[in-house]
Design a protein around this motif. Structure first.
Motif, PDB file in Angstrom:
ATOM      1  N   ALA A 193      -4.052   5.645  -5.836  1.00  0.00           N
ATOM      2  CA  ALA A 193      -2.668   4.919  -6.121  1.00  0.00           C
ATOM      3  C   ALA A 193      -2.812   3.586  -6.953  1.00  0.00           C
ATOM      4  O   ALA A 193      -1.951   3.465  -7.803  1.00  0.00           O
ATOM      5  CB  ALA A 193      -1.660   5.195  -4.796  1.00  0.00           C
ATOM      6  N   VAL A 194      -3.310   2.757  -6.037  1.00  0.00           N
ATOM      7  CA  VAL A 194      -3.492   1.433  -6.542  1.00  0.00           C
ATOM      8  C   VAL A 194      -4.299   1.094  -8.140  1.00  0.00           C
ATOM      9  O   VAL A 194      -3.896   0.721  -8.709  1.00  0.00           O
ATOM     10  CB  VAL A 194      -4.291   0.429  -5.733  1.00  0.00           C
TER      11      VAL A 194
ATOM     12  N   SER B 296       0.888  12.526  -8.463  1.00  0.00           N
ATOM     13  CA  SER B 296      -0.454  12.040  -8.239  1.00  0.00           C
ATOM     14  C   SER B 296      -1.385  12.256  -9.267  1.00  0.00           C
ATOM     15  O   SER B 296      -2.528  12.806  -9.219  1.00  0.00           O
ATOM     16  CB  SER B 296      -0.621  12.507  -6.699  1.00  0.00           C
TER      17      SER B 296
ATOM     18  N   PRO C 143      -2.539  -5.423   0.105  1.00  0.00           N
ATOM     19  CA  PRO C 143      -1.887  -4.313   0.508  1.00  0.00           C
ATOM     20  C   PRO C 143      -0.894  -4.121   1.786  1.00  0.00           C
ATOM     21  O   PRO C 143      -0.028  -3.105   1.862  1.00  0.00           O
ATOM     22  CB  PRO C 143      -2.990  -3.211   0.616  1.00  0.00           C
TER      23      PRO C 143
ATOM     24  N   TYR D  65      -6.466   5.458   1.953  1.00  0.00           N
ATOM     25  CA  TYR D  65      -5.509   6.359   1.525  1.00  0.00           C
ATOM     26  C   TYR D  65      -4.715   5.978   0.399  1.00  0.00           C
ATOM     27  O   TYR D  65      -3.985   6.771  -0.476  1.00  0.00           O
ATOM     28  CB  TYR D  65      -4.291   6.699   2.671  1.00  0.00           C
ATOM     29  N   TYR D  66      -4.508   4.679   0.053  1.00  0.00           N
ATOM     30  CA  TYR D  66      -3.822   3.947  -1.202  1.00  0.00           C
ATOM     31  C   TYR D  66      -4.816   3.711  -2.254  1.00  0.00           C
ATOM     32  O   TYR D  66      -4.273   3.069  -3.315  1.00  0.00           O
ATOM     33  CB  TYR D  66      -3.146   2.976  -0.695  1.00  0.00           C
ATOM     34  N   THR D  67      -6.106   3.935  -2.311  1.00  0.00           N
ATOM     35  CA  THR D  67      -7.109   3.407  -3.302  1.00  0.00           C
ATOM     36  C   THR D  67      -6.717   4.205  -4.650  1.00  0.00           C
ATOM     37  O   THR D  67      -6.577   3.395  -5.669  1.00  0.00           O
ATOM     38  CB  THR D  67      -8.395   3.876  -2.983  1.00  0.00           C
TER      39      THR D  67
ATOM     40  N   ALA E 270       2.574   1.644  -3.299  1.00  0.00           N
ATOM     41  CA  ALA E 270       1.795   2.574  -4.370  1.00  0.00           C
ATOM     42  C   ALA E 270       1.708   3.887  -4.269  1.00  0.00           C
ATOM     43  O   ALA E 270       1.776   4.871  -5.337  1.00  0.00           O
ATOM     44  CB  ALA E 270       0.425   1.685  -4.308  1.00  0.00           C
ATOM     45  N   VAL E 271       1.404   4.223  -2.851  1.00  0.00           N
ATOM     46  CA  VAL E 271       1.364   5.843  -2.675  1.00  0.00           C
ATOM     47  C   VAL E 271       2.670   6.668  -3.113  1.00  0.00           C
ATOM     48  O   VAL E 271       2.783   7.498  -3.536  1.00  0.00           O
ATOM     49  CB  VAL E 271       1.128   5.782  -1.280  1.00  0.00           C
TER      50      VAL E 271
ATOM     51  N   ALA F  59       0.720  -1.234  -0.056  1.00  0.00           N
ATOM     52  CA  ALA F  59      -0.004  -0.050   0.066  1.00  0.00           C
ATOM     53  C   ALA F  59       0.703   1.307  -0.097  1.00  0.00           C
ATOM     54  O   ALA F  59       0.651   2.205  -0.843  1.00  0.00           O
ATOM     55  CB  ALA F  59      -0.964  -0.034   1.173  1.00  0.00           C
ATOM     56  N   GLN F  60       1.879   1.237   0.934  1.00  0.00           N
ATOM     57  CA  GLN F  60       2.748   2.478   0.911  1.00  0.00           C
ATOM     58  C   GLN F  60       3.506   2.674  -0.302  1.00  0.00           C
ATOM     59  O   GLN F  60       3.857   3.615  -0.849  1.00  0.00           O
ATOM     60  CB  GLN F  60       3.673   2.269   2.046  1.00  0.00           C
TER      61      GLN F  60
ATOM     62  N   HIS G 151       2.818   6.754  -6.828  1.00  0.00           N
ATOM     63  CA  HIS G 151       1.843   7.774  -7.420  1.00  0.00           C
ATOM     64  C   HIS G 151       2.445   8.919  -7.133  1.00  0.00           C
ATOM     65  O   HIS G 151       1.910  10.027  -8.118  1.00  0.00           O
ATOM     66  CB  HIS G 151       0.623   7.386  -6.670  1.00  0.00           C
TER      67      HIS G 151
END
Length: 306
Positions: A265-266, A244, A285, A261-263, A235-236, A232-233, A239
């Protein structure tokens, strides 16, 4: 160009040699009426010259005309209208832009893909202002896009974004100037992380992450360099590193909640072909990312999923 006089040679079917004819020439021929040129720029079938600090003149063919309000091909130079000063100029395939003191940019010609930078795809037979540019020092036109260098040495580009040519981290067209992402080698200020030793092999990289807004650390004054990174991190981080971008199609992973918080970005990772998840409908994630996976993620973004 010699002493302000311009000479051209080659194909002349659109009058791009500027000598008043449409006859090709294998030797240089003098452009009519130009005696004080300081810069010349060539497009597809359009040629323009920068004259001292006051004006531009163009000749040849352009779907939206040479910049004088007409759409007529010209075999001799025609002065571009509405230009009160000229610092630098450049011609693309079917458009041209002028940098005007104190730093605004004016463009004219074919407007498709947003190459005029004025927020539309409409062609213009006279110069229109590129939106948001006020400190430009130079401009360079590509076939379908253009980029301006700003006084702080940064750059902004607009027009067709295919193949990542705008430097914004994506491939979408830009109807207005967009910042080019800072390079990895740019010196960044110390972010103040007490757990990032001065002189460590990762000091400059961490400073760049903070300066770009990619990471703010794990808490006040802390980066936690030895902690692991989750998918998850990661991905962010990726991004954010590419500005972004918004508007990616929704993902199909059941384990990536809507609104997390990562939606976004994924979704972007999937859209860019960087990840297909860890299995059908699964992104995982909370799983950690190893060095091999990080290498693959970065390679796919930089070189394409293929």
């Amino acid at each position: 160009m010699e002493g302000g006089i311009v000479k051209c040679w080659g194909p002349n079917h659109n009058g791009q040699l500027g000598d008043g004819s449409q006859t090709d020439s294998a030797v240089p021929v003098q452009v009519t009426g130009i005696t004080e040129a300081t810069e010349v720029s060539l497009g597809d079938s359009l040629t323009c010259t920068h004259i001292l600090t006051t004006k531009n003149s163009c000749w040849g063919s352009n779907p939206a005309g040479p910049g004088d309000g007409s759409t007529t091909q010209s075999n001799i130079p025609i002065e571009v209208t509405n230009i009160s000063s000229s610092v630098s100029m450049s011609v693309g395939a079917f458009h041209a832009c002028n940098v005007r003191a104190p730093g605004t940019v004016q463009c004219w010609g074919h407007g498709s893909q947003g190459r005029l930078g004025n927020g539309t795809t409409t062609s213009s037979a006279t110069p229109v202002d590129a939106i948001g540019i006020s400190t430009a020092t130079a401009f360079d036109g590509g076939i379908y896009h253009g980029c301006a260098r700003l006084a702080d040495s940064s750059a902004q580009c607009w027009g067709q974004g295919g193949s990542g040519r705008l430097g914004t981290g994506g491939t979408d067209n830009a109807l207005t100037p967009q910042p080019v992402l800072a390079g990895l080698c740019r010196t960044a200020p110390d972010p103040g992380f007490g757990d990032v030793p001065s002189g460590s092999y990762y000091e400059n990289a961490v400073a760049w992450l903070a300066a770009m807004g990619i990471s703010t650390g794990t808490g006040p004054g802390a980066y936690s360099p030895n902690d692991t990174v989750s998918r998850a991190q990661m991905a962010v981080f990726l991004h954010r590193a590419f500005g972004s971008p918004t508007g990616s199609p929704p993902h199909s992973f059941a384990d990536v909640p809507s609104g997390s918080y990562y939606t976004d970005a994924v979704s972007w990772l999937v859209d860019q072909g960087i990840t297909s998840g860890t299995g059908p409908g699964t992104y995982s994630p909370n799983a950690n990312v190893n060095r091999a996976q990080i290498a693959v993620f970065l390679n796919r973004r930089g070189c394409g999923a293929g």
